[in-house]
Design a protein around this motif. Structure first.
Motif, PDB file in Angstrom:
ATOM      1  N   GLU B 258       0.836  -1.206   0.000  1.00  0.00           N
ATOM      2  CA  GLU B 258       0.000   0.000   0.000  1.00  0.00           C
ATOM      3  C   GLU B 258       0.872   1.259   0.000  1.00  0.00           C
ATOM      4  O   GLU B 258       0.605   2.217  -0.718  1.00  0.00           O
ATOM      5  N   LYS B 259       1.918   1.228   0.805  1.00  0.00           N
ATOM      6  CA  LYS B 259       2.830   2.379   0.885  1.00  0.00           C
ATOM      7  C   LYS B 259       3.439   2.671  -0.495  1.00  0.00           C
ATOM      8  O   LYS B 259       3.455   3.813  -0.961  1.00  0.00           O
ATOM      9  N   LYS B 260       3.900   1.610  -1.148  1.00  0.00           N
ATOM     10  CA  LYS B 260       4.505   1.768  -2.471  1.00  0.00           C
ATOM     11  C   LYS B 260       3.473   2.221  -3.505  1.00  0.00           C
ATOM     12  O   LYS B 260       3.742   3.061  -4.368  1.00  0.00           O
ATOM     13  N   ASN B 261       2.268   1.635  -3.418  1.00  0.00           N
ATOM     14  CA  ASN B 261       1.223   1.994  -4.381  1.00  0.00           C
ATOM     15  C   ASN B 261       0.815   3.456  -4.231  1.00  0.00           C
ATOM     16  O   ASN B 261       0.539   4.149  -5.219  1.00  0.00           O
ATOM     17  N   LYS B 262       0.763   3.941  -2.990  1.00  0.00           N
ATOM     18  CA  LYS B 262       0.404   5.346  -2.760  1.00  0.00           C
ATOM     19  C   LYS B 262       1.473   6.280  -3.314  1.00  0.00           C
ATOM     20  O   LYS B 262       1.165   7.321  -3.901  1.00  0.00           O
ATOM     21  N   GLU B 263       2.712   5.886  -3.141  1.00  0.00           N
ATOM     22  CA  GLU B 263       3.829   6.689  -3.647  1.00  0.00           C
ATOM     23  C   GLU B 263       3.765   6.799  -5.176  1.00  0.00           C
ATOM     24  O   GLU B 263       3.918   7.886  -5.754  1.00  0.00           O
ATOM     25  N   LYS B 264       3.512   5.664  -5.828  1.00  0.00           N
ATOM     26  CA  LYS B 264       3.422   5.657  -7.299  1.00  0.00           C
ATOM     27  C   LYS B 264       2.265   6.519  -7.782  1.00  0.00           C
ATOM     28  O   LYS B 264       2.407   7.331  -8.705  1.00  0.00           O
ATOM     29  N   ALA B 265       1.092   6.337  -7.154  1.00  0.00           N
ATOM     30  CA  ALA B 265      -0.104   7.060  -7.587  1.00  0.00           C
ATOM     31  C   ALA B 265       0.064   8.565  -7.378  1.00  0.00           C
ATOM     32  O   ALA B 265      -0.307   9.377  -8.248  1.00  0.00           O
ATOM     33  N   GLU B 266       0.657   8.927  -6.248  1.00  0.00           N
ATOM     34  CA  GLU B 266       0.860  10.345  -5.939  1.00  0.00           C
ATOM     35  C   GLU B 266       1.757  10.995  -6.991  1.00  0.00           C
ATOM     36  O   GLU B 266       1.485  12.087  -7.477  1.00  0.00           O
ATOM     37  N   LEU B 267       2.824  10.295  -7.319  1.00  0.00           N
ATOM     38  CA  LEU B 267       3.761  10.799  -8.333  1.00  0.00           C
ATOM     39  C   LEU B 267       3.035  11.096  -9.639  1.00  0.00           C
ATOM     40  O   LEU B 267       3.211  12.172 -10.244  1.00  0.00           O
ATOM     41  N   ARG B 287     -10.124   8.929  -6.637  1.00  0.00           N
ATOM     42  CA  ARG B 287      -9.129   8.449  -7.592  1.00  0.00           C
ATOM     43  C   ARG B 287      -8.529   7.108  -7.190  1.00  0.00           C
ATOM     44  O   ARG B 287      -8.116   6.911  -6.052  1.00  0.00           O
ATOM     45  N   SER B 288      -8.438   6.224  -8.172  1.00  0.00           N
ATOM     46  CA  SER B 288      -7.906   4.890  -7.954  1.00  0.00           C
ATOM     47  C   SER B 288      -6.386   4.915  -7.798  1.00  0.00           C
ATOM     48  O   SER B 288      -5.691   5.640  -8.509  1.00  0.00           O
ATOM     49  N   LEU B 289      -5.893   4.093  -6.876  1.00  0.00           N
ATOM     50  CA  LEU B 289      -4.442   3.899  -6.763  1.00  0.00           C
ATOM     51  C   LEU B 289      -3.932   2.938  -7.832  1.00  0.00           C
ATOM     52  O   LEU B 289      -2.732   2.783  -8.006  1.00  0.00           O
ATOM     53  N   MET B 290      -4.844   2.303  -8.528  1.00  0.00           N
ATOM     54  CA  MET B 290      -4.471   1.232  -9.466  1.00  0.00           C
ATOM     55  C   MET B 290      -4.535   1.659 -10.928  1.00  0.00           C
ATOM     56  O   MET B 290      -3.649   1.366 -11.713  1.00  0.00           O
ATOM     57  N   GLY B 326      -8.760   8.677 -24.171  1.00  0.00           N
ATOM     58  CA  GLY B 326      -7.679   9.229 -23.364  1.00  0.00           C
ATOM     59  C   GLY B 326      -6.665   8.180 -22.982  1.00  0.00           C
ATOM     60  O   GLY B 326      -6.387   7.250 -23.765  1.00  0.00           O
ATOM     61  N   TYR B 327      -6.150   8.309 -21.766  1.00  0.00           N
ATOM     62  CA  TYR B 327      -5.091   7.404 -21.310  1.00  0.00           C
ATOM     63  C   TYR B 327      -5.459   6.749 -19.989  1.00  0.00           C
ATOM     64  O   TYR B 327      -6.205   7.313 -19.195  1.00  0.00           O
ATOM     65  N   ARG B 328      -4.925   5.547 -19.797  1.00  0.00           N
ATOM     66  CA  ARG B 328      -5.098   4.844 -18.539  1.00  0.00           C
ATOM     67  C   ARG B 328      -3.791   4.127 -18.208  1.00  0.00           C
ATOM     68  O   ARG B 328      -3.388   3.222 -18.933  1.00  0.00           O
ATOM     69  N   ALA B 329      -3.159   4.584 -17.148  1.00  0.00           N
ATOM     70  CA  ALA B 329      -1.941   3.910 -16.697  1.00  0.00           C
ATOM     71  C   ALA B 329      -2.305   3.004 -15.530  1.00  0.00           C
ATOM     72  O   ALA B 329      -2.662   3.483 -14.453  1.00  0.00           O
ATOM     73  N   SER B 330      -2.242   1.707 -15.756  1.00  0.00           N
ATOM     74  CA  SER B 330      -2.549   0.762 -14.679  1.00  0.00           C
ATOM     75  C   SER B 330      -1.256   0.478 -13.938  1.00  0.00           C
ATOM     76  O   SER B 330      -0.290  -0.030 -14.512  1.00  0.00           O
ATOM     77  N   ILE B 331      -1.247   0.875 -12.680  1.00  0.00           N
ATOM     78  CA  ILE B 331      -0.015   0.782 -11.879  1.00  0.00           C
ATOM     79  C   ILE B 331      -0.249  -0.169 -10.712  1.00  0.00           C
ATOM     80  O   ILE B 331      -0.171   0.197  -9.544  1.00  0.00           O
ATOM     81  N   TYR B 332      -0.535  -1.419 -11.092  1.00  0.00           N
ATOM     82  CA  TYR B 332      -0.805  -2.461 -10.107  1.00  0.00           C
ATOM     83  C   TYR B 332       0.444  -2.725  -9.264  1.00  0.00           C
ATOM     84  O   TYR B 332       1.527  -2.209  -9.545  1.00  0.00           O
ATOM     85  N   ASN B 333       0.263  -3.600  -8.273  1.00  0.00           N
ATOM     86  CA  ASN B 333       1.356  -3.943  -7.343  1.00  0.00           C
ATOM     87  C   ASN B 333       2.706  -4.125  -8.033  1.00  0.00           C
ATOM     88  O   ASN B 333       3.733  -3.686  -7.529  1.00  0.00           O
ATOM     89  N   ALA B 334       2.709  -4.820  -9.174  1.00  0.00           N
ATOM     90  CA  ALA B 334       3.986  -5.222  -9.776  1.00  0.00           C
ATOM     91  C   ALA B 334       4.649  -4.108 -10.587  1.00  0.00           C
ATOM     92  O   ALA B 334       5.783  -4.275 -11.047  1.00  0.00           O
ATOM     93  N   MET B 335       3.956  -2.993 -10.805  1.00  0.00           N
ATOM     94  CA  MET B 335       4.588  -1.891 -11.539  1.00  0.00           C
ATOM     95  C   MET B 335       5.579  -1.185 -10.607  1.00  0.00           C
ATOM     96  O   MET B 335       5.194  -0.687  -9.554  1.00  0.00           O
ATOM     97  N   PRO B 336       6.861  -1.146 -10.985  1.00  0.00           N
ATOM     98  CA  PRO B 336       7.831  -0.476 -10.106  1.00  0.00           C
ATOM     99  C   PRO B 336       7.695   1.049 -10.182  1.00  0.00           C
ATOM    100  O   PRO B 336       7.220   1.589 -11.186  1.00  0.00           O
TER     101      PRO B 336
END
Lengths: 355, 355
Positions: B258-267, B287-290, B326-336
């Motif tokens: 969750e910590k990592k996912n929040k960091e990615k989404a925030e960025l 807004r989705s974190l995913m 438009g665009y959709r970036a799916s940033i699931y768990n495995a996306m670094p």
């Protein structure tokens, strides 16, 4: 050390299929992305699905009324989907084994079923024949090969009633008229590919007449309309099945593989009949080319020794089904003649050293 | 050249999972046999299934009333299985997106459905909230994350009615109380593994009350009684999901990821909000974190350039859903985080060079 894998399913696959599937998981066609990471809506996967459908149609020489689907849920889900999609007043079932009897149980939940023939009383050691199909049946359901007991239909019934066939363990193992069937289905994990996908061949002209408003996943017409992509398909299982169909095509298709399968089965059955330590289980005329079931005549004396000799020869998966016992050598398309020869040699060796 | 894969599902998986899955297909644990050739009744596969169930329970901190199933048919089949297994008089559904609306359509074939809240009128750009759940509903069905529109439930409803949740796109992406749910289900191909298996978590105490004589495959109790082995499971998909769960465990489980996912989404959201060339689609609080959905403000001027820049940066799968654009970036768990940074850099570069 490579094993000779006689498991009934999941089961042995051609070495080149294993290697190609493994490579595709690592990196699909040098695209810098794994097969299991690509979108099922990508051009790459649509090409896989299209080829998997087209090649299956080519190998079975299907006419334009027939279409090929790749679905999930195994033959078990087909036990229900068949009556949901075809059963109106009554269906006729032949009870030729374990899975046939499961198909009957599931169909009975949905409509009226008539069991028109059964070999249950004789422990399923033969294929029921010479039965009359009621003229008012919506379809006749048969099982072409009985994995558990090692029996196989040699001559399919002649009837005007649509024939539905569970062909899980012998699909594409021999050259038959695949257009004869209204529906045929097969869990992939025996003769088609890995577990996780089920091939269903449907005669499109017979659908849409029951009036049922089916759940979308249970409705063949939904899957047909979307070319098996009504929802996310099992990408790895479909691709590996395609690899296996390509391999089968190179073996000469059903004609070519039938010749090899007959040679393998003959080698093994001849040894069972010749070797005084073993005996077959089923009536000879119905013996399966796919699942060769046999007993040791003296289990107490020879079982532990024979099992150890098999193990030493890198043979795995020859144990019989839990309710039958004895031995079952599943010699599907991908089992090489060499593997059967190794097993036969062990049987001969047992006779020589322990008779 | 490794790609940054933002596909919505099937989607990116951890590099070590890909390598281990590929190796297992070639040769499982140096046994001289492929993962996809071993019998599902073998000790080896039973150990895989047991660990896959136990590790999922551990990661979700499930209590003894809850059990984990691995089934086929995708979330699509769950749309029907949920009402078949739970619906007696009436069920309440929240219509928060594309898949929620499909779940409603399937449930309506089975029983009485009340849509108690919907954001359809506003193109699903927010999560419906503050709805009352009818006290006579058998269950409430919600969708925790709407893949197509990029919205996600932050606070789950408080109600005494059993909650059923389609968690396909954000299961195990964050630290929530998974025991809150009567049933939750997730197609694996987003956050769990490859396509071809669906994780279903069920509260066993709520089953067996509808009186329906269900097809076996559609009956949770059948699968529970056989530890997800009522029929041949999708071996490869279950194993690869297990590999991914092991990876997740090493990331610190739901808390760590969750910590990592929040960091990615925030960025990424910060860049969308900052960069004058882009805008978000959904209301900020939902807004989705995913699935991060966004538009170019001037598609005509910038789309072709941005698409090319993404391609040059090895970014794939960022196109929006076909009905949304438009665009959709799916940033699931495995996306670094690195992958998100690459995308953000391209957005900054577009602003610098083409604004």
């Amino acid at each position: 050390m490579k094993k000779y894998n006689f498991s009934a399913g999941p089961s042995t696959l051609p070495e080149e299929v294993i290697q190609q599937a493994s490579q595709a998981v690592l990196d699909f066609n040098n695209k810098g992305i794994s097969l299991i990471e690509i979108s099922h809506r990508s051009k790459d996967f649509i090409a896989i699905m299209d080829e998997a459908r087209a090649l299956a149609k080519k190998l079975m020489k299907l006419d334009d009324n027939h279409e090929v689907l790749y679905l999930q849920g195994g033959a078990s889900l087909q036990f229900s989907m068949v009556p949901y999609n075809l059963l109106k007043s009554k269906a006729a079932y032949v009870d030729s084994g374990n899975f046939a009897s499961m198909a009957i149980k599931e169909a009975e939940k949905i409509g009226k079923i008539e069991i028109i023939a059964s070999s249950k009383q004789d422990k399923y050691t033969y294929i029921p024949k010479d039965y009359a199909v009621p003229s008012d049946a919506d379809y006749l359901h048969i099982t072409s090969n009985n994995t558990v007991y090692g029996t196989e239909i040699k001559t399919f019934p002649n009837t005007n009633i649509p024939i539905v066939c569970d062909m899980s363990s012998d699909i594409l193992s021999r050259n038959i008229n695949y257009n004869k069937f209204a529906i045929l289905y097969a869990g992939a994990q025996k003769n088609l590919g890995p577990a996780g996908v089920t091939m269903v061949v449907v005669d499109k002209t017979l659908l849409g007449t029951t009036g049922r408003n089916l759940p979308s996943y249970l409705d063949y017409e939904v899957h047909l309309a979307k070319d098996s992509m009504a929802n996310t398909p099992p990408v790895f299982a479909v691709y590996t099945t395609l690899l296996n169909l390509r391999w089968l095509d190179k073996q000469g298709g059903p004609e070519g593989i039938e010749k090899k399968n007959k040679e393998k089965a003959e080698l093994l059955y001849n040894e069972i009949d010749r070797n005084p330590l073993f005996r077959g289980i089923c009536v000879k005329e119905d013996r399966s080319l796919m699942n060769v079931c046999f007993f040791l005549n003296d289990e107490e004396k020879h079982k532990a020794i024979f099992d150890q000799m098999c193990k030493d020869a890198n043979i795995v998966g020859v144990g019989g089904y839990r309710t039958v016992g004895g031995y079952r050598a599943s010699i599907y398309n991908a089992m090489p003649l060499e593997g059967v020869q190794v097993l036969v040699n062990v049987m001969k060796e047992l006779e020589k050293t322990h008779n």
